[in-house]
Structure formats: structure tokens, C-alpha cells
Design an enzyme around this catalytic site. Structure first.
Site, PDB file in Angstrom:
ATOM      1  CG  ASP A  60      23.479 -25.431 -53.949  1.00  0.00           C
ATOM      2  OD1 ASP A  60      23.492 -24.756 -52.913  1.00  0.00           O
ATOM      3  OD2 ASP A  60      22.826 -26.281 -54.182  1.00  0.00           O
ATOM      4  CB  ILE A  61      25.804 -29.936 -55.898  1.00  0.00           C
ATOM      5  CG1 ILE A  61      26.085 -30.999 -56.673  1.00  0.00           C
ATOM      6  CG2 ILE A  61      24.519 -30.256 -54.884  1.00  0.00           C
ATOM      7  CD1 ILE A  61      26.852 -31.973 -56.013  1.00  0.00           C
ATOM      8  CG  HIS A  88      26.157 -22.658 -46.567  1.00  0.00           C
ATOM      9  ND1 HIS A  88      26.003 -23.486 -45.496  1.00  0.00           N
ATOM     10  CD2 HIS A  88      24.800 -22.582 -46.916  1.00  0.00           C
ATOM     11  CE1 HIS A  88      24.815 -24.315 -45.501  1.00  0.00           C
ATOM     12  NE2 HIS A  88      24.013 -23.590 -46.362  1.00  0.00           N
TER      13      HIS A  88
HETATM   14  P1  AMP Z   1      21.568 -25.100 -46.653  1.00  0.00           P
HETATM   15  O1  AMP Z   1      19.965 -25.949 -46.468  1.00  0.00           O
HETATM   16  O2  AMP Z   1      21.476 -23.774 -46.296  1.00  0.00           O
HETATM   17  O3  AMP Z   1      22.444 -25.985 -45.559  1.00  0.00           O
HETATM   18  O4  AMP Z   1      22.148 -25.499 -47.895  1.00  0.00           O
HETATM   19  C1  AMP Z   1      22.926 -26.326 -48.240  1.00  0.00           C
HETATM   20  C2  AMP Z   1      23.310 -26.372 -49.691  1.00  0.00           C
HETATM   21  O5  AMP Z   1      24.575 -27.021 -49.916  1.00  0.00           O
HETATM   22  C3  AMP Z   1      22.102 -27.064 -50.446  1.00  0.00           C
HETATM   23  O6  AMP Z   1      21.351 -25.835 -51.567  1.00  0.00           O
HETATM   24  C4  AMP Z   1      22.775 -27.976 -51.439  1.00  0.00           C
HETATM   25  O7  AMP Z   1      22.343 -28.210 -52.562  1.00  0.00           O
HETATM   26  C5  AMP Z   1      24.139 -27.337 -51.162  1.00  0.00           C
HETATM   27  N1  AMP Z   1      25.018 -28.719 -51.309  1.00  0.00           N
HETATM   28  C6  AMP Z   1      25.088 -29.690 -50.570  1.00  0.00           C
HETATM   29  N2  AMP Z   1      26.250 -30.442 -50.944  1.00  0.00           N
HETATM   30  C7  AMP Z   1      26.898 -29.488 -51.968  1.00  0.00           C
HETATM   31  C8  AMP Z   1      28.172 -29.990 -52.738  1.00  0.00           C
HETATM   32  N3  AMP Z   1      28.710 -31.103 -52.597  1.00  0.00           N
HETATM   33  N4  AMP Z   1      28.430 -29.028 -53.674  1.00  0.00           N
HETATM   34  C9  AMP Z   1      27.762 -27.902 -53.848  1.00  0.00           C
HETATM   35  N5  AMP Z   1      26.571 -27.636 -53.334  1.00  0.00           N
HETATM   36  C10 AMP Z   1      26.376 -28.675 -52.207  1.00  0.00           C
END
Ligand code: AMP
Length: 121
Positions: A31-32, A101
Site C-alpha cells: 500500500d502506498i 482488494h
Molecule cells: P480502500 O479504502 O479499501 O479503497 O483502500 C485503497 C488503498 O489503496 C488505500 O489504502 C490506498 O493507500 C491504496 N492505494 C491507492 N493508490 C495506490 C497506489 N498507486 N499504489 C498502492 N496503493 C495505493
């Protein structure tokens, strides 16, 4: 593939990610913006908006996601101490990226998990 979906772009190699697993149907990357010492997202290659859109024919994807998560937790050394597996579903459930996810959250020291703060372990 949805053109404006960041996870589809990662899966297609158009956007970068720190992959920990790449399989035929599933990928996993860090996760970023991690909310735990170990925070990894397990993501199906097929674009499915959320758990609400998962169909019976996709049950094998869910199974692969769960077993992949279990294996990654082991590889990351957080299986014995413990970890969380979380699906956020739609806006009200905290979902921000609308491509299915599974969050793997772990790596806390024993007794240091935020939920257990102040409780005897
Ligand atoms: P959700 O709130 O369950 O939709 O979680 C989405 C997750 O994706 C969050 O924890 C973000 O930090 C993560 N995220 C968003 N963009 C990216 C990216 N480009 N690479 C890795 N993680 C990401």
C-alpha cells in the site's frame, strides 16, 4: 480493464507498484500509504468494483485472494503474531479505490496493536 482505475493501470504496467506477488489471476503490492508496519493489497486482475459485484462464477478469485493473503502473511513473518484481513465495501465501508482488494495489515509488535492499547495481553 477500466481506463481510469489505478489498480488496472498497475496490473497493466502503466503505473508503478512495489509488487510482492504476481500470479495468473491475482497480484499483491505494498500500500502506498501504509496504515500498519506490513500493509499489502491483494488484488484480482479482473476489474470487479467491490464485494457487492462479486459473482458466483468469481468465487475462485476470492478463494485465491484469501490463500494468497495467508501465504504473503507467512512470507512477511506476521502470521504467528497475527494480522488483519479487510475488505472495505463501497463508500460507507471506507472504500476509496473501486477495484476489489483485500488489505493485509500486520507487523505490529505483540500487544502493540492499536485495538489492544491498554489491554492486558
Ligand atoms: P480502500 O479504502 O479499501 O479503497 O483502500 C485503497 C488503498 O489503496 C488505500 O489504502 C490506498 O493507500 C491504496 N492505494 C491507492 N493508490 C495506490 C497506489 N498507486 N499504489 C498502492 N496503493 C495505493
Amino acid at each position: 480493464m477500466e481506463g481510469d482505475c489505478i489498480f488496472c493501470r498497475i496490473i497493466n504496467g502503466e503505473a508503478k507498484a512495489d509488487f510482492v506477488y504476481q500470479g495468473e489471476n491475482i497480484v499483491a503490492f505494498r500500500d502506498i500509504k501504509p496504515s500498519a508496519p506490513v500493509h499489502i493489497l491483494v488484488v484480482p486482475k479482473k476489474h470487479i468494483r467491490s464485494m457487492n459485484d462479486l459473482e458466483e462464477q468469481d468465487a475462485f478469485i476470492l478463494k485465491e485472494m484469501l490463500f494468497t493473503a495467508k501465504e504473503i502473511a507467512r512470507e512477511q513473518g506476521t502470521d504467528q503474531a497475527g494480522y488483519k484481513l479487510v475488505f472495505n465495501v463501497e463508500r460507507g465501508g471506507g472504500q476509496y479505490v473501486f477495484h476489489l482488494h483485500l488489505h493485509i495489515l500486520g507487523g505490529w509488535e505483540l500487544g502493540k496493536h492499536p485495538r489492544l492499547a491498554g489491554m492486558p495481553v
